[in-house]
Design a protein around this motif. Structure first.
Motif, PDB file in Angstrom:
ATOM      1  N   LEU A 157       0.881  -1.164   0.000  1.00 30.51           N
ATOM      2  CA  LEU A 157       0.000   0.000   0.000  1.00 30.51           C
ATOM      3  C   LEU A 157       0.919   1.214   0.000  1.00 30.51           C
ATOM      4  O   LEU A 157       1.551   1.529   1.006  1.00 30.51           O
ATOM      5  CB  LEU A 157      -0.920   0.006   1.223  1.00 30.51           C
ATOM      6  N   LEU A 158       1.025   1.872  -1.147  1.00 23.61           N
ATOM      7  CA  LEU A 158       1.940   2.993  -1.306  1.00 23.61           C
ATOM      8  C   LEU A 158       1.175   4.303  -1.328  1.00 23.61           C
ATOM      9  O   LEU A 158       0.194   4.455  -2.057  1.00 23.61           O
ATOM     10  CB  LEU A 158       2.719   2.849  -2.616  1.00 23.61           C
ATOM     11  N   THR A 159       1.636   5.253  -0.515  1.00 24.67           N
ATOM     12  CA  THR A 159       1.155   6.614  -0.605  1.00 24.67           C
ATOM     13  C   THR A 159       2.218   7.421  -1.353  1.00 24.67           C
ATOM     14  O   THR A 159       3.185   6.853  -1.850  1.00 24.67           O
ATOM     15  CB  THR A 159       0.885   7.189   0.797  1.00 24.67           C
ATOM     16  N   ARG A 175      -1.442  -1.370  -4.246  1.00 21.49           N
ATOM     17  CA  ARG A 175      -2.504  -0.368  -4.206  1.00 21.49           C
ATOM     18  C   ARG A 175      -1.850   0.986  -3.938  1.00 21.49           C
ATOM     19  O   ARG A 175      -0.921   1.081  -3.115  1.00 21.49           O
ATOM     20  CB  ARG A 175      -3.496  -0.703  -3.083  1.00 21.49           C
ATOM     21  N   VAL A 176      -2.301   2.033  -4.623  1.00 21.47           N
ATOM     22  CA  VAL A 176      -1.723   3.368  -4.477  1.00 21.47           C
ATOM     23  C   VAL A 176      -2.781   4.333  -3.964  1.00 21.47           C
ATOM     24  O   VAL A 176      -3.909   4.383  -4.478  1.00 21.47           O
ATOM     25  CB  VAL A 176      -1.152   3.866  -5.812  1.00 21.47           C
ATOM     26  N   LEU A 177      -2.413   5.087  -2.937  1.00 23.28           N
ATOM     27  CA  LEU A 177      -3.264   6.106  -2.333  1.00 23.28           C
ATOM     28  C   LEU A 177      -2.494   7.418  -2.448  1.00 23.28           C
ATOM     29  O   LEU A 177      -1.436   7.569  -1.826  1.00 23.28           O
ATOM     30  CB  LEU A 177      -3.539   5.734  -0.876  1.00 23.28           C
ATOM     31  N   TRP A 178      -3.004   8.379  -3.225  1.00 26.48           N
ATOM     32  CA  TRP A 178      -2.182   9.530  -3.628  1.00 26.48           C
ATOM     33  C   TRP A 178      -2.850  10.867  -3.298  1.00 26.48           C
ATOM     34  O   TRP A 178      -3.964  11.144  -3.734  1.00 26.48           O
ATOM     35  CB  TRP A 178      -1.921   9.471  -5.121  1.00 26.48           C
ATOM     36  N   LEU A 205      -7.291   8.714  -5.361  1.00 25.39           N
ATOM     37  CA  LEU A 205      -6.784  10.061  -5.171  1.00 25.39           C
ATOM     38  C   LEU A 205      -7.418  10.679  -3.922  1.00 25.39           C
ATOM     39  O   LEU A 205      -8.612  10.484  -3.656  1.00 25.39           O
ATOM     40  CB  LEU A 205      -7.089  10.917  -6.394  1.00 25.39           C
ATOM     41  N   VAL A 206      -6.595  11.408  -3.169  1.00 26.71           N
ATOM     42  CA  VAL A 206      -7.057  12.082  -1.963  1.00 26.71           C
ATOM     43  C   VAL A 206      -6.976  13.588  -2.229  1.00 26.71           C
ATOM     44  O   VAL A 206      -5.891  14.171  -2.177  1.00 26.71           O
ATOM     45  CB  VAL A 206      -6.199  11.706  -0.747  1.00 26.71           C
TER      46      VAL A 206
END
Length: 231
Positions: A157-159, A175-178, A205-206
């Motif tokens: 889980l990469l930010t 999974r990417v949380l950006w 996207l955040v």
């Protein structure tokens, strides 16, 4: 992309275990965030060939590894660990050259050295494989670790973090949380990850979130980690 530089038990114990919910990996089910005093009380040290590695080891179950950004330390995950330690054994080390880790004389602190340190730390903790949650420079180390040790990484889980053409993993569920307010890393990175990793779980996207948003939005990290780990 532009990479940022990565810095070159007795009766008393039993009484303490009653007072402190983190002693020997135990954690209060009602705690939502580690205070500074809780964090210091929970900290452990383990000696590797790279140095004396400061880390937290909380909870029981499948192992999860939390990798902080630069120039932070494992305290970055203070709002995440109490939640995820209810179902997982959560390991949060301080990188070489950062936090409370004591680096051995002459030891390099390059990303490759960080990878070697993590492998030895997990070996000494008798952990064969992990799910990894990472931010910033920790994300670069997570990718390098998964390329070198694909059999030891169940998911990423990469930010917001570094990436290079030779580091996105091909065999690991990612999974990417950006955060879209980040001015350090490219806003094209989420799409790049999705198109490049071998087993993409998509990206989220955040809006407006900046580089270190995992520290400010721990519930979002918990939500995404539980999603990834449920697959």
């Amino acid at each position: 992309m532009h990479r940022r530089d990565f810095l070159r038990l007795s009766s008393a114990a039993a009484a303490y275990a009653t007072a402190c919910p983190f002693f020997f990996g135990q954690i209060s089910k009602n705690l939502s965030e580690l205070s500074a005093s809780d964090f210091h009380a929970a900290r452990r040290f383990l000696t590797t060939s790279q140095g004396r590695i400061s880390h937290l080891d909380l909870g029981k179950g499948p192992a999860a590894l939390f990798l902080h950004g630069f120039p932070l330390n494992s305290f970055q995950w203070r709002g995440v660990l109490p939640q995820l330690a209810k179902t997982h054994r959560c390991i949060a080390p301080d990188f070489l050259g950062l936090g409370y880790t004591e680096v051995a004389e002459g030891q390099e602190v390059t990303p490759q050295a960080q990878v070697a340190m993590l492998a030895e730390l997990l070996d000494k903790l008798s952990i064969a494989d992990v799910d990894i949650v990472a931010n910033d420079s920790g994300g670069a180390v997570a990718q390098l670790f998964s390329v070198r040790y694909p059999h030891r990484v169940k998911s990423l889980l990469l930010t917001n973090c570094d990436t290079e053409p030779d580091s996105p993993p091909q065999a690991v569920a990612t999974r990417v949380l950006w955060g879209t307010g980040d001015t350090i890393f490219s806003q094209q990175s989420p799409q790049y990850f999705h198109a490049t990793v071998g087993n993409s779980l998509g990206y989220r996207l955040v809006p407006g979130a900046k580089l270190f948003f995992p520290e400010e939005m721990p519930s979002l990290i918990v939500e995404e980690a539980e999603f990834v780990w449920s697959l």
